[in-house]
Design a protein around this motif. Structure first.
Motif, mmCIF file in Angstrom:
data_model
loop_
_atom_site.group_PDB
_atom_site.id
_atom_site.type_symbol
_atom_site.label_atom_id
_atom_site.label_comp_id
_atom_site.label_asym_id
_atom_site.label_seq_id
_atom_site.Cartn_x
_atom_site.Cartn_y
_atom_site.Cartn_z
ATOM 1 N N LYS A 54 0.829 -1.191 0.000
ATOM 2 C CA LYS A 54 0.000 0.000 0.000
ATOM 3 C C LYS A 54 0.869 1.248 0.000
ATOM 4 N N LYS A 55 0.352 2.292 -0.635
ATOM 5 C CA LYS A 55 1.085 3.542 -0.671
ATOM 6 C C LYS A 55 1.008 4.227 0.683
ATOM 7 N N GLU A 56 2.071 4.928 1.008
ATOM 8 C CA GLU A 56 2.137 5.636 2.279
ATOM 9 C C GLU A 56 1.155 6.811 2.287
ATOM 10 N N THR A 57 0.492 7.017 3.417
ATOM 11 C CA THR A 57 -0.428 8.146 3.557
ATOM 12 C C THR A 57 0.360 9.455 3.594
ATOM 13 N N VAL A 58 -0.091 10.419 2.776
ATOM 14 C CA VAL A 58 0.586 11.712 2.675
ATOM 15 C C VAL A 58 -0.345 12.805 3.170
ATOM 16 N N VAL A 59 0.156 13.653 4.069
ATOM 17 C CA VAL A 59 -0.597 14.810 4.582
ATOM 18 C C VAL A 59 0.269 16.055 4.387
ATOM 19 N N PRO A 60 -0.003 16.877 3.363
ATOM 20 C CA PRO A 60 0.803 18.078 3.136
ATOM 21 C C PRO A 60 0.792 19.012 4.351
ATOM 22 N N ASP A 61 1.921 19.656 4.597
ATOM 23 C CA ASP A 61 2.039 20.583 5.725
ATOM 24 C C ASP A 61 1.177 21.819 5.496
ATOM 25 N N PRO A 62 0.691 22.435 6.571
ATOM 26 C CA PRO A 62 -0.066 23.688 6.417
ATOM 27 C C PRO A 62 0.827 24.820 5.920
ATOM 28 N N PRO A 93 -3.409 33.382 3.991
ATOM 29 C CA PRO A 93 -4.072 34.205 5.013
ATOM 30 C C PRO A 93 -3.221 35.383 5.479
ATOM 31 N N ILE A 94 -1.911 35.212 5.571
ATOM 32 C CA ILE A 94 -1.042 36.321 5.991
ATOM 33 C C ILE A 94 -1.067 37.449 4.956
ATOM 34 N N VAL A 95 -1.028 37.092 3.678
ATOM 35 C CA VAL A 95 -1.090 38.103 2.614
ATOM 36 C C VAL A 95 -2.422 38.848 2.667
ATOM 37 N N LEU A 96 -3.514 38.109 2.859
ATOM 38 C CA LEU A 96 -4.836 38.742 2.920
ATOM 39 C C LEU A 96 -4.956 39.675 4.125
ATOM 40 N N LEU A 97 -4.466 39.237 5.261
ATOM 41 C CA LEU A 97 -4.519 40.081 6.454
ATOM 42 C C LEU A 97 -3.632 41.313 6.291
ATOM 43 N N THR A 149 -6.518 26.969 8.095
ATOM 44 C CA THR A 149 -5.164 26.446 7.926
ATOM 45 C C THR A 149 -4.696 25.688 9.166
ATOM 46 N N THR A 150 -5.169 26.118 10.325
ATOM 47 C CA THR A 150 -4.752 25.458 11.566
ATOM 48 C C THR A 150 -5.441 24.113 11.769
ATOM 49 N N ARG A 151 -6.537 23.861 11.055
ATOM 50 C CA ARG A 151 -7.318 22.657 11.362
ATOM 51 C C ARG A 151 -7.592 21.729 10.175
ATOM 52 N N VAL A 152 -7.713 22.269 8.951
ATOM 53 C CA VAL A 152 -8.088 21.443 7.802
ATOM 54 C C VAL A 152 -6.850 20.787 7.195
ATOM 55 N N ARG A 153 -6.992 19.507 6.856
ATOM 56 C CA ARG A 153 -5.887 18.764 6.239
ATOM 57 C C ARG A 153 -6.403 17.965 5.042
ATOM 58 N N ASN A 162 1.234 23.153 1.882
ATOM 59 C CA ASN A 162 2.480 23.268 1.132
ATOM 60 C C ASN A 162 2.206 22.924 -0.336
ATOM 61 N N GLY A 163 2.397 23.920 -1.221
ATOM 62 C CA GLY A 163 2.027 23.738 -2.623
ATOM 63 C C GLY A 163 2.798 22.635 -3.316
ATOM 64 N N LYS A 164 4.092 22.510 -3.029
ATOM 65 C CA LYS A 164 4.915 21.489 -3.676
ATOM 66 C C LYS A 164 4.496 20.090 -3.218
ATOM 67 N N GLN A 165 4.260 19.933 -1.924
ATOM 68 C CA GLN A 165 3.824 18.637 -1.411
ATOM 69 C C GLN A 165 2.452 18.263 -1.956
ATOM 70 N N LEU A 166 1.580 19.252 -2.039
ATOM 71 C CA LEU A 166 0.240 19.015 -2.578
ATOM 72 C C LEU A 166 0.312 18.588 -4.038
ATOM 73 N N TYR A 167 1.119 19.308 -4.815
ATOM 74 C CA TYR A 167 1.253 18.985 -6.241
ATOM 75 C C TYR A 167 1.828 17.580 -6.445
#
Length: 208
Positions: free
Chosen positions: A66-74, A79-83, A112-116, A187-192
């Motif tokens: 089985k493939k390893e479970t991947v969870v990209p970092d927050p 949000p910082i740019v928007l604020l 960002t602090t809670r959704v994965r 993390n955009g690179k991990q997500l991609y």
């Protein structure tokens, strides 16, 4: 007459000796040939059996791995740019623009602090919290926030250098296809990389 009988007797004796000598040899040759075919047939069966056994073993091994479970970092950049933008608008007293942008920034900061995004062996699932609890029903289109990779039609990541949105279309929610948009608060690179590995490559996007 006596000479003729003697010659016939010698011929008969010679023929008998030849039958005695050649007979077993012929039988041995026949047996050797027969057993040779039997041995070759057995060897062929053994080789084919080994090939089948190796093929079955290989298929079973692939299913078991089985493939390893991947969870990209927050990633808190959006949000910082928007604020920051909201603070700038407040500074110039542009409240009509500052308020909604600031609220959006706060919402994304909280999310960002809670959704994965969780990429397991067979599906992408949205989970919440450090314990990766189920997120429940999708509030917009219904159904569980879990989509099998096999149901994906296409996906995109906008924009590669500073990813803001991830889009994908799947046929699990409804046969004609359901579109989803998520802000890239990971993390955009991990997500991609996870999307490429599990869902197939995107044709037009990807971090550099």
């Amino acid at each position: 007459m006596e000479s003729a009988l003697l010659s016939a007797s010698r011929f008969t004796t010679a023929l008998h000796k030849r039958e005695v000598v050649d007979g077993p040899v012929a039988v041995r040759k026949l047996q050797s040939s027969f057993y040779g075919k039997e041995i070759n047939s057995h060897a062929l069966f053994t080789r084919n059996f080994k090939k089948i056994n190796l093929t079955v073993t290989s298929v079973m091994r692939k299913k078991l791995i089985k493939k390893e479970t991947v969870v990209p970092d927050p990633d808190y950049r959006i949000p910082i740019v928007l604020l920051g933008l909201s603070g700038g608008l407040f500074y110039v007293e542009n409240l009509p623009a500052a308020v909604p942008i600031g609220l959006l920034g706060l919402l994304l900061l909280f999310q960002t602090t809670r959704v994965r995004f969780v990429f397991d062996d067979e599906a992408l699932e949205v989970k919440v919290g450090e314990q990766l609890e189920e997120s429940g029903e999708n509030v917009f289109v219904g159904g569980k926030n879990r989509w099998k990779y096999s149901s994906f039609v296409n996906w995109e990541l906008w924009w590669p250098n500073f990813p803001i949105l991830v889009y994908f279309k799947e046929k699990q929610t409804k046969p004609e296809g359901q579109i989803h948009f998520f802000p890239v608060i990971f993390n955009g690179k991990q997500l991609y990389d996870a999307m490429v590995e599990r869902c197939g490559p995107s044709k037009t996007s990807g971090p550099k």
